[in-house]
Design a protein around this motif. Structure first.
Motif: not given
Lengths: 379, 149
Positions: A204-205, A212-213, A183, A175-176, B75, A208-209, B72, B78, B5, A201, A179-180, A259, B69
């Protein structure tokens, strides 16, 4: 003084664990829970040994290690609390109503190599999973739906989270790249180089987080469909479709910390998957139903920049790669057609699809039909 | 449908890391005191391996965030990401709050595998700082598992 205190606490833990062992051993359980109980008993014994080792450390009379023994004692305490508040609940609150769910989970685990050693365990709560890999995952499922054939496919989504954990490193790597791309697409083009750069920043985090979920939830939906076929879309849509406005629209601040993606968006991804598999006749009415409810509530789709259609192809491709990595069992076409379930020869997947077929065709007859099928399963 | 999860995954991992830190910390301190450790050697080696893998993963994450990145982390769960970001920040802080943050990951891994007398005090200091940091990040997972009390 500290040594005495730690000695007392570890002796308390040993006593607590002995009580838990007794309670678990004496519990009246359904047959499906026997392996889970054996694992819990082993875990209790292992924690008792850890507490005994703490007592052995304390006997060495080395003041330098007291802080370490305190940390070890805290970890055992947490585990005992976790046992008492969660892990033993499937055993101590076991009822006959759990059996259908336990049977579905057992089938799921046994059908996949990486989960075949995990015994089934379920408690009554909102749909969720605690995907513990050390002993066994615990599924949570609402009481009313627990004994209904219609909603069993929701367990397939939860199973997706377990599959993700079993392949976590590879899945995170997969998934990286997505996610890039997220972003790049969803964050401002200009990279500032001043006091606002830190704020940028952190935004952006945050995205990304959040993603991720979200991508994991979309993957789990895809697992749900891969295993359950159309029965998963029916169960998912029926379970969430009319519950609340949050399934259709969320304010930006709510969305930022969500989430899960907005359910309407998940329906869109799922429907596209069904259409690609040739189930246009099922996907279209479900989508139309969601649109109808949205119209009644006066809502139009808006994801406040947390989602962009141009990501769709990449999301779908990533999910395909994730499915390849985890290989959930693929439903068979004869299981999906919803006709004639034979308890002696057919899979649960055929039964669940059959249930939705009967339910959508003849609601009044459904309960009677369901009771008969559940009896045939032996519950 | 709740996201238990994420908390579960992070809680379980941090639990393993803390257990490994405790095992190695006690081992180093008993070596300094020349007292026999009642714990099985196999368990000590397993704890060392666990910590090595964790540091390896942390190093890759931090490297990736710095090089590709712009600071940041993508993947990654968190919760683990937050820990890595905190580690990154500590590595840049002057003066460093602990010897732990003055080592490169390779140096740290070499140090933690050592049983030489002259390394033991440094090992103890690094493990204590690491434990404190991980414990702080575990707080929200513990609250997520048990609820706020």
């Amino acid at each position: 003084m500290t040594r005495d205190f730690l000695e007392r606490r570890n002796n308390d833990l040993i006593r607590d664990l002995s009580v838990l062992l007794q309670m678990v051993n004496n519990a009246q359980i359904t047959g499906e829970l026997r392996s889970y109980r054996a694992k819990i008993l082993q875990h209790c014994e292992s924690l008792k040994r850890s507490a005994s080792l703490n007592l052995a450390y304390l006997k060495l009379a080395q003041p330098t290690i007291l802080k370490d023994v305190l940390s070890r004692t805290q970890l055992i305490t947490q585990e005992v609390r976790l046992l008492s508040s969660l892990r033993v609940i499937p055993i101590l609150r076991s009822t006959a109503r759990d059996r259908l769910c336990l049977n579905t989970i057992s089938w799921l685990h046994n059908t996949h190599t990486e989960t075949s050693n995990y015994p089934p365990a379920v408690i009554s709560s909102n749909c969720a999973i605690r995907p513990f890999l050390d002993i066994a995952p615990i599924y949570m499922f609402p009481e009313l739906e627990m004994s209904s054939l219609l909603y069993q496919p929701l367990l397939f989504h939860e199973f997706g989270h377990l599959l993700y954990r079993c392949h976590e490193q590879e899945m995170d790597a997969l998934i990286r790249d997505l996610l890039y791309a997220v972003d790049e697409l969803l964050t401002p083009a200009s990279q500032r180089n001043d006091r606002f750069a830190e704020h940028q920043t952190s935004q952006r985090q945050e995205i990304a987080d959040t993603w991720y979920a979200w991508i994991q939830e979309l993957f789990c939906d895809a697992v749900g469909f891969t295993i359950g076929g159309p029965s998963f879309l029916y169960a998912f849509s029926h379970f969430l479709g009319i519950r609340d406005i949050g399934n259709y629209y969320r304010e930006v601040d709510v969305l930022r910390y969500s989430s899960h993606p907005v359910t309407w968006l998940r329906i869109r991804f799922l429907a596209r998957r069904l259409q690609a598999a040739g189930f246009d006749d099922i996907a279209k009415p479900v989508q139309a139903e969601w649109q109808k409810v949205a119209r009644m509530m006066g809502i139009s789709e808006d994801y406040h920049g947390f989602y962009d259609e141009s990501l769709d192809a990449m999301i779908d491709r990533t999910i395909e790669d994730m499915l390849t990595e985890t290989s959930p069992r693929q439903f068979l076409s004869e299981e999906a057609n919803g006709q004639d379930w034979n308890p002696k020869a057919d899979s649960l997947i055929r039964l669940f699809n059959c249930a939705w077929h009967v339910f959508t065709k003849d609601f009044a007859y459904y309960r009677k039909w369901e009771d008969k099928q559940i009896k045939q399963l032996g519950f | 449908m709740k996201s238990d999860w994420l908390t579960t995954s992070s809680y379980e991992r941090m639990f393993e890391i803390l257990s490994a830190v405790n095992t190695l910390s006690i081992h180093a301190k008993l070596l300094i005191a020349k007292v026999e450790n009642p714990m099985d050697k196999v368990e000590i080696n397993a704890a060392r391996q666990k910590l090595m893998s964790f540091l390896d993963a942390l190093q890759k994450l931090i490297q990736n965030a710095n090089e590709e990145q712009g600071g940041i982390l993508v993947g990654i769960n968190p919760r683990i990401g937050e820990l890595a970001l905190q580690f990154m920040a500590e590595q840049k802080r002057l003066p460093p709050r602990s010897r732990l943050f003055t080592y490169t990951f390779t140096e740290l891994q070499e140090l933690l595998q050592s049983e030489r007398k002259e390394d033991l005090a440094n090992i103890v200091e690094c493990l204590e700082s690491l434990r404190l940091m991980v414990e702080q990040y575990t707080q929200s997972d513990v609250a997520g598992i048990f609820g706020e009390e």
